[in-house]
Design an enzyme around this catalytic site. Structure first.
Site, short mmCIF file in Angstrom:
data_model
loop_
_atom_site.label_atom_id
_atom_site.label_comp_id
_atom_site.label_asym_id
_atom_site.label_seq_id
_atom_site.Cartn_x
_atom_site.Cartn_y
_atom_site.Cartn_z
N TRP A 159 -4.39 -6.04 2.77
CA TRP A 159 -4.91 -5.52 3.31
C TRP A 159 -6.27 -5.39 2.18
O TRP A 159 -5.93 -4.76 0.54
CB TRP A 159 -4.45 -4.22 3.85
CG TRP A 159 -5.42 -3.07 4.58
CD1 TRP A 159 -6.64 -3.62 5.55
CD2 TRP A 159 -5.48 -1.47 3.55
NE1 TRP A 159 -6.58 -1.66 5.05
CE2 TRP A 159 -6.65 -1.20 4.77
CE3 TRP A 159 -4.59 -0.43 2.71
CZ2 TRP A 159 -6.80 0.36 5.15
CZ3 TRP A 159 -4.92 0.23 3.59
CH2 TRP A 159 -6.03 0.81 3.79
N ASP A 241 4.58 -0.33 3.07
CA ASP A 241 3.31 0.20 3.76
C ASP A 241 3.10 -0.24 5.24
O ASP A 241 3.87 -1.40 5.48
CB ASP A 241 2.26 -0.48 3.48
CG ASP A 241 0.86 0.15 4.10
OD1 ASP A 241 0.88 0.95 4.93
OD2 ASP A 241 -0.20 -0.18 3.52
N LYS A 277 -2.35 3.56 14.33
CA LYS A 277 -2.63 2.46 15.72
C LYS A 277 -1.12 2.74 16.75
O LYS A 277 -1.27 2.64 17.58
CB LYS A 277 -1.91 0.88 14.84
CG LYS A 277 -3.14 0.60 14.39
CD LYS A 277 -4.10 0.41 13.59
CE LYS A 277 -4.95 -0.03 12.58
NZ LYS A 277 -5.44 0.20 11.84
#
Length: 439
Positions: A159, A241, A277
């Protein structure tokens, strides 16, 4: 004879000149500032929004979309928001520095499991943060300033924000570890393990808990064990993460298996959780940071230092998103309803993966495309070259990152054929695949 009016005029003119001179001097303070590079995903989103082409497609933005290509507010979220709005006990007072405790406890339990020994023994500490990004930033400053760690490793690719967050958090040495085998469209485990073996002790290793962004490829359970072995042997420190628990596979337990395996082995780590999300709470910044310790001796001291870090950073977190998550996770009926929603989202993503793969297969698109269905989660690392990506954007108004990463959620029954034909044309016209595809 000089009249007073003349003196007054002279004084005003002199004062005005002095002010102009001072203003000119002060204005030079903000000159010579370099223009910062654009953030690719947001630049693509703006370009998509400004585009007037009827068949334009946005495969860049990292957010869920429905079959109609619209954002989805989860029905359970709407239900809880109505409940909270009608609750006269709710107010807009500040939360504590470490956030809403009922939220952090529920989020930590969701991550580690209801029967987690770490929770039962008091070795797991959770605090509310500004989504996953805020959790990473707090973790970075804590590890750097309190534990004096200065080297971190992130996957190649990863990311885009990982590096910036940790450098801003005080780390000096940013290193990559091998992850993606672009030629074979899979994880290069041998290269990854070798890079971890070469990392100096106390290096911080950022791992994606599930649905690796951007590749969509996760280690198998056996591979996770090998990774854990090297981390233990080399005395490395792990940050997981976790941005997609439940959203990736539709199964909360499956998506947390790597994190739970580390906890069961007694490996100390930090995990950063995002509820953007899996709850669709993108702009509410609901996040949690979980710290798992080998014992409870330093828990009070750790919380005190985290309190000071957050106090000096943003003082305290927002209430609304955390209150929604807390209400859902602590209510069995609402929780089951929410689990149905994440199964709906993950199911649609799998359906779109299969749809794209079948269309590329039918068209006879050069190359192998099995990786599209083998990957998991929101993103697919397609293997498209930058030249092929440019063709998709310029000729077909299909917006995606230059790395070839696409958001599967941007696909639907209305644009699948269009996107597949465009990819087929791009690969056919520009067959030279780039060996190194970076995010």
């Amino acid at each position: 004879m000089v009249r007073w009016s003349n003196l007054s005029s002279i004084f005003r003119n002199s004062w005005s000149q002095l002010r102009l001179s001072q203003s000119a001097e002060m204005s030079t303070r903000f000159t010579g500032i370099e223009l910062g590079p654009p953030i690719e995903v947001f630049a693509l989103t703006k370009a998509f929004n400004d585009d007037t082409y009827d068949q334009k497609v946005n495969l860049a933005v990292g957010a869920y979309r429905t079959h109609e290509g619209k954002p989805w507010v989860l029905p359970v979220v709407k239900k809880v928001e109505k409940q909270l709005a009608a609750d006269e006990l709710q107010n807009h007072e500040y939360l504590p520095v470490l956030g809403l405790d009922s939220f952090s406890q529920a989020a930590t339990k969701m991550l580690l499991g209801a029967n987690s020994p770490a929770i039962a023994q008091g070795r797991a500490l959770g605090i509310q943060t500004l989504s996953g990004t805020g959790a990473l930033r707090v973790a970075a400053e804590f590890l750097n300033r309190i534990l004096h760690y200065d080297t971190f490793y992130y996957s190649k690719p990863t990311w885009a924000n990982h590096k910036l967050v940790f450098l801003n958090g005080g780390f000096k040495n940013a290193c990559e570890y091998t992850y993606w085998d672009n030629e074979n469209r899979k994880i290069d485990l041998d290269g990854m393990l070798q890079d971890l073996r070469n990392a100096p002790p106390n290096s911080v290793i950022i791992l994606h808990a599930c649905a690796h962004n951007p590749t969509g490829c996760d280690p198998t359970p056996d591979q996770w064990c090998q990774i854990a072995d090297v981390i233990e042997e080399n005395q490395l420190f792990t940050i997981f993460d976790s941005a997609y628990q439940g959203f990736a596979s539709g199964d909360l337990d499956k998506d947390a298996c790597a994190v739970r395996m580390f906890a069961e082995r007694g490996i100390e780590f930090i995990c950063t959780q995002s509820f953007a999300k899996n709850f669709g709470l993108y702009n509410e910044r609901a996040g949690n940071m979980v710290l798992v310790m080998s014992d409870t001796k330093e828990a009070i001291q750790i919380k005190s230092q985290l309190t000071l870090i957050i106090r000096g950073m943003y003082s305290n977190p927002p209430n609304h998103g955390a209150r929604i998550v807390s209400t859902v996770l602590n209510n069995p009926d609402l929780s089951e309803e929410w689990k149905g929603h994440i199964r709906t989202m993950s199911g649609r993503i799998k359906q779109m993966r299969e749809g794209l793969y079948q269309r590329l297969l039918k068209l006879g698109t050069p190359g192998s495309w099995e990786h599209v269905t083998q990957q998991i989660g929101m993103f697919s690392y397609t293997g498209l070259s930058e030249r092929q990506v440019k063709h998709l954007i310029d000729q077909y108004h299909i917006y995606l990152l230059r790395s070839g990463r696409i958001n599967i959620c941007g696909l639907n029954e209305q644009n699948l054929d269009y996107v597949a034909k465009a990819i087929h044309e791009a690969v056919t016209l520009f067959p030279q695949m780039e060996k190194d595809c970076t995010c």
